[in-house]
Design a protein around this motif. Structure first.
Motif, PDB file in Angstrom:
ATOM      1  N   ALA A 234       3.239   0.185   4.125  1.00 18.87           N
ATOM      2  CA  ALA A 234       2.104  -0.530   3.545  1.00 18.87           C
ATOM      3  C   ALA A 234       1.012  -0.758   4.590  1.00 18.87           C
ATOM      4  O   ALA A 234      -0.185  -0.662   4.298  1.00 18.87           O
ATOM      5  CB  ALA A 234       2.570  -1.866   2.961  1.00 18.87           C
ATOM      6  N   PHE A 235       1.431  -1.054   5.824  1.00 21.13           N
ATOM      7  CA  PHE A 235       0.481  -1.234   6.925  1.00 21.13           C
ATOM      8  C   PHE A 235      -0.220   0.093   7.227  1.00 21.13           C
ATOM      9  O   PHE A 235      -1.437   0.138   7.480  1.00 21.13           O
ATOM     10  CB  PHE A 235       1.225  -1.752   8.158  1.00 21.13           C
ATOM     11  N   LEU A 236       0.530   1.187   7.194  1.00 22.47           N
ATOM     12  CA  LEU A 236      -0.050   2.514   7.395  1.00 22.47           C
ATOM     13  C   LEU A 236      -1.071   2.823   6.299  1.00 22.47           C
ATOM     14  O   LEU A 236      -2.151   3.357   6.577  1.00 22.47           O
ATOM     15  CB  LEU A 236       1.043   3.579   7.404  1.00 22.47           C
ATOM     16  N   ALA A 237      -0.706   2.510   5.055  1.00 24.20           N
ATOM     17  CA  ALA A 237      -1.617   2.758   3.941  1.00 24.20           C
ATOM     18  C   ALA A 237      -2.913   1.967   4.110  1.00 24.20           C
ATOM     19  O   ALA A 237      -4.007   2.480   3.870  1.00 24.20           O
ATOM     20  CB  ALA A 237      -0.936   2.402   2.624  1.00 24.20           C
ATOM     21  N   GLU A 238      -2.780   0.715   4.549  1.00 22.82           N
ATOM     22  CA  GLU A 238      -3.961  -0.117   4.788  1.00 22.82           C
ATOM     23  C   GLU A 238      -4.823   0.480   5.893  1.00 22.82           C
ATOM     24  O   GLU A 238      -6.059   0.509   5.801  1.00 22.82           O
ATOM     25  CB  GLU A 238      -3.526  -1.539   5.167  1.00 22.82           C
ATOM     26  N   THR A 239      -4.176   0.958   6.952  1.00 24.51           N
ATOM     27  CA  THR A 239      -4.898   1.581   8.057  1.00 24.51           C
ATOM     28  C   THR A 239      -5.677   2.803   7.584  1.00 24.51           C
ATOM     29  O   THR A 239      -6.788   3.072   8.045  1.00 24.51           O
ATOM     30  CB  THR A 239      -3.913   1.988   9.169  1.00 24.51           C
ATOM     31  N   ALA A 240      -5.101   3.546   6.642  1.00 29.79           N
ATOM     32  CA  ALA A 240      -5.757   4.745   6.116  1.00 29.79           C
ATOM     33  C   ALA A 240      -6.851   4.411   5.117  1.00 29.79           C
ATOM     34  O   ALA A 240      -7.637   5.294   4.746  1.00 29.79           O
ATOM     35  CB  ALA A 240      -4.714   5.654   5.461  1.00 29.79           C
ATOM     36  N   GLY A 241      -6.913   3.149   4.669  1.00 27.12           N
ATOM     37  CA  GLY A 241      -7.947   2.743   3.743  1.00 27.12           C
ATOM     38  C   GLY A 241      -7.490   2.591   2.310  1.00 27.12           C
ATOM     39  O   GLY A 241      -8.315   2.565   1.391  1.00 27.12           O
ATOM     40  N   ALA A 242      -6.175   2.488   2.106  1.00 23.96           N
ATOM     41  CA  ALA A 242      -5.640   2.338   0.752  1.00 23.96           C
ATOM     42  C   ALA A 242      -5.146   0.911   0.525  1.00 23.96           C
ATOM     43  O   ALA A 242      -4.772   0.212   1.466  1.00 23.96           O
ATOM     44  CB  ALA A 242      -4.497   3.322   0.523  1.00 23.96           C
ATOM     45  N   GLU A 243      -5.135   0.506  -0.728  1.00 22.11           N
ATOM     46  CA  GLU A 243      -4.627  -0.812  -1.113  1.00 22.11           C
ATOM     47  C   GLU A 243      -3.316  -0.631  -1.883  1.00 22.11           C
ATOM     48  O   GLU A 243      -3.292   0.018  -2.925  1.00 22.11           O
ATOM     49  CB  GLU A 243      -5.636  -1.536  -2.001  1.00 22.11           C
ATOM     50  N   THR A 244      -2.246  -1.173  -1.350  1.00 20.24           N
ATOM     51  CA  THR A 244      -0.948  -1.074  -2.021  1.00 20.24           C
ATOM     52  C   THR A 244      -0.882  -2.084  -3.158  1.00 20.24           C
ATOM     53  O   THR A 244      -1.015  -3.288  -2.936  1.00 20.24           O
ATOM     54  CB  THR A 244       0.202  -1.341  -1.032  1.00 20.24           C
ATOM     55  N   VAL A 245      -0.688  -1.604  -4.380  1.00 17.93           N
ATOM     56  CA  VAL A 245      -0.660  -2.498  -5.539  1.00 17.93           C
ATOM     57  C   VAL A 245       0.754  -2.693  -6.092  1.00 17.93           C
ATOM     58  O   VAL A 245       1.006  -3.656  -6.814  1.00 17.93           O
ATOM     59  CB  VAL A 245      -1.589  -1.984  -6.661  1.00 17.93           C
ATOM     60  N   LYS A 246       1.675  -1.796  -5.751  1.00 19.49           N
ATOM     61  CA  LYS A 246       3.048  -1.961  -6.218  1.00 19.49           C
ATOM     62  C   LYS A 246       3.981  -1.090  -5.385  1.00 19.49           C
ATOM     63  O   LYS A 246       3.579  -0.041  -4.876  1.00 19.49           O
ATOM     64  CB  LYS A 246       3.172  -1.586  -7.705  1.00 19.49           C
ATOM     65  N   ILE A 247       5.232  -1.555  -5.259  1.00 19.14           N
ATOM     66  CA  ILE A 247       6.248  -0.818  -4.520  1.00 19.14           C
ATOM     67  C   ILE A 247       7.432  -0.541  -5.439  1.00 19.14           C
ATOM     68  O   ILE A 247       7.940  -1.450  -6.103  1.00 19.14           O
ATOM     69  CB  ILE A 247       6.718  -1.596  -3.275  1.00 19.14           C
ATOM     70  N   PHE A 248       7.858   0.718  -5.484  1.00 15.65           N
ATOM     71  CA  PHE A 248       9.030   1.108  -6.270  1.00 15.65           C
ATOM     72  C   PHE A 248      10.168   1.460  -5.312  1.00 15.65           C
ATOM     73  O   PHE A 248       9.947   2.141  -4.308  1.00 15.65           O
ATOM     74  CB  PHE A 248       8.717   2.330  -7.140  1.00 15.65           C
ATOM     75  N   THR A 249      11.366   0.991  -5.611  1.00 18.03           N
ATOM     76  CA  THR A 249      12.519   1.287  -4.771  1.00 18.03           C
ATOM     77  C   THR A 249      13.673   1.802  -5.625  1.00 18.03           C
ATOM     78  O   THR A 249      13.741   1.540  -6.828  1.00 18.03           O
ATOM     79  CB  THR A 249      12.985   0.037  -4.003  1.00 18.03           C
ATOM     80  N   GLN A 250      14.581   2.528  -4.978  1.00 22.29           N
ATOM     81  CA  GLN A 250      15.758   3.045  -5.675  1.00 22.29           C
ATOM     82  C   GLN A 250      16.883   3.261  -4.673  1.00 22.29           C
ATOM     83  O   GLN A 250      16.640   3.623  -3.514  1.00 22.29           O
ATOM     84  CB  GLN A 250      15.432   4.366  -6.391  1.00 22.29           C
ATOM     85  N   ASN A 251      18.109   3.038  -5.107  1.00 16.52           N
ATOM     86  CA  ASN A 251      19.298   3.344  -4.314  1.00 16.52           C
ATOM     87  C   ASN A 251      19.896   4.651  -4.821  1.00 16.52           C
ATOM     88  O   ASN A 251      20.152   4.794  -6.019  1.00 16.52           O
ATOM     89  CB  ASN A 251      20.340   2.231  -4.452  1.00 16.52           C
ATOM     90  N   LEU A 252      20.094   5.595  -3.914  1.00 15.44           N
ATOM     91  CA  LEU A 252      20.667   6.890  -4.276  1.00 15.44           C
ATOM     92  C   LEU A 252      21.682   7.334  -3.223  1.00 15.44           C
ATOM     93  O   LEU A 252      21.542   7.001  -2.039  1.00 15.44           O
ATOM     94  CB  LEU A 252      19.574   7.965  -4.386  1.00 15.44           C
ATOM     95  N   ASP A 253      22.682   8.088  -3.654  1.00 13.99           N
ATOM     96  CA  ASP A 253      23.618   8.687  -2.694  1.00 13.99           C
ATOM     97  C   ASP A 253      22.901   9.728  -1.851  1.00 13.99           C
ATOM     98  O   ASP A 253      23.062   9.799  -0.639  1.00 13.99           O
ATOM     99  CB  ASP A 253      24.799   9.327  -3.425  1.00 13.99           C
ATOM    100  N   LYS A 254      22.073  10.542  -2.513  1.00 10.78           N
ATOM    101  CA  LYS A 254      21.280  11.567  -1.839  1.00 10.78           C
ATOM    102  C   LYS A 254      20.038  11.851  -2.682  1.00 10.78           C
ATOM    103  O   LYS A 254      20.008  11.552  -3.878  1.00 10.78           O
ATOM    104  CB  LYS A 254      22.096  12.845  -1.641  1.00 10.78           C
ATOM    105  N   PRO A 255      18.987  12.432  -2.087  1.00 10.28           N
ATOM    106  CA  PRO A 255      17.755  12.689  -2.843  1.00 10.28           C
ATOM    107  C   PRO A 255      17.984  13.676  -3.986  1.00 10.28           C
ATOM    108  O   PRO A 255      18.819  14.579  -3.881  1.00 10.28           O
ATOM    109  CB  PRO A 255      16.808  13.289  -1.795  1.00 10.28           C
ATOM    110  N   VAL A 256      17.236  13.491  -5.066  1.00  5.54           N
ATOM    111  CA  VAL A 256      17.249  14.458  -6.158  1.00  5.54           C
ATOM    112  C   VAL A 256      16.475  15.686  -5.682  1.00  5.54           C
ATOM    113  O   VAL A 256      15.344  15.561  -5.197  1.00  5.54           O
ATOM    114  CB  VAL A 256      16.605  13.870  -7.428  1.00  5.54           C
ATOM    115  N   THR A 257      17.075  16.851  -5.794  1.00  7.96           N
ATOM    116  CA  THR A 257      16.493  18.068  -5.238  1.00  7.96           C
ATOM    117  C   THR A 257      15.076  18.330  -5.730  1.00  7.96           C
ATOM    118  O   THR A 257      14.187  18.668  -4.940  1.00  7.96           O
ATOM    119  CB  THR A 257      17.372  19.290  -5.568  1.00  7.96           C
TER     120      THR A 257
END
Length: 260
Positions: free
Chosen positions: A39-62
């Motif tokens: 979020a700090f990186l996004a702010e530095t780049a000039g973006a505003e974070t409006v929402k965060i999505f999270t998920q628990n996974l065993d491994k990434p979906v291909t």
């Protein structure tokens, strides 16, 4: 008399996506820490974070990194809230970026690496830093060409799609490889010039300020050298090594402010 109106550029609205991967021993708490920094990186780049999505996974979906249900949740939110920028905390493959942008109807999808490179491009000042950033961007772009240019789908060949000469994507790849070669040659010349400059500094003691980004290296440099090195409470504010000559107890030395 002419009237001038100045409007402040609005920040791009962005959502962040983080995945706690059990296969990589990424806990939920660790993921949250990474997302705070993202979020700090996004702010530095000039973006505003409006929402965060999270998920628990065993491994990434291909295909899409996140699961189908989570992707539908993200898709609904970005459509309902007019979001054009989706930033993943993990590095995405070219195929994943292509699939995600298709599912999200052409909205811009970035990963952490791409976001940092964008910040570097914004912050680079010297010829060396600009060349290094441009080189990194082309090296990042090269394996992702197929996923980024939809007009190149015809390159697959087959009946009715064959033609003389190299395909568009091969032309693009050749152009990028040529640019990478030229940038490496440019950096080699700059490095030779830097070696000469270092030799001219004689045998002075050299001290470097080293640490993670945004911990205060440039601020400390300004205090010690009484100079005005650019310092800001943002990540990667320093992209060029700055050297100042100072004296401590009558001992002259060269103090270098390094990139975090």
């Amino acid at each position: 008399m002419s009237e001038y109106f100045y409007t402040k550029k609005e920040a791009e609205k962005a959502i962040l996506v983080g995945v706690a991967l059990q296969s990589e021993n990424i806990s939920y708490d660790m993921m949250c820490e990474y997302l705070d920094e993202l979020a700090f990186l996004a702010e530095t780049a000039g973006a505003e974070t409006v929402k965060i999505f999270t998920q628990n996974l065993d491994k990434p979906v291909t295909a899409t990194f996140v699961g189908k249900g989570k992707l539908e949740e993200i898709k609904t939110y970005v459509e309902d809230n007019d979001i054009d920028l989706i930033i993943f905390d993990d590095e995405l493959s070219p195929t994943q970026i292509r699939n995600l942008e298709r599912e999200l109807k052409g909205r811009k999808v970035l990963d952490r690496t791409n976001l940092i490179l964008d910040i570097f491009a914004k912050r680079a000042r010297t010829a060396e830093a600009k060349a290094q950033v441009e080189l990194a961007q082309y090296q990042y772009l090269l394996p992702r060409l197929t996923g980024m240019w939809t007009h190149l789908e015809r390159q697959k060949g087959g009946i009715g799609l064959r033609g003389p000469g190299e395909s568009e994507i091969e032309t693009d790849r050749r152009i990028i490889r040529d640019k990478i070669t030229r940038l490496k040659e440019q950096l080699a010349k700059i490095d030779k010039q830097m070696v000469t400059q270092r030799k001219n500094r004689g045998k002075l003691v050299r001290v470097a300020l080293v640490g993670y980004t945004n911990v205060g290296k440039s601020t400390l440099m300004n205090l010690l050298s009484k100079s005005e090195v650019f310092a800001e409470n943002k990540l990667f504010a320093t992209l060029d090594t700055t050297v100042r000559k100072i004296a401590i107890k009558n001992v002259p030395l060269l103090l270098a402010d390094t990139v975090g």
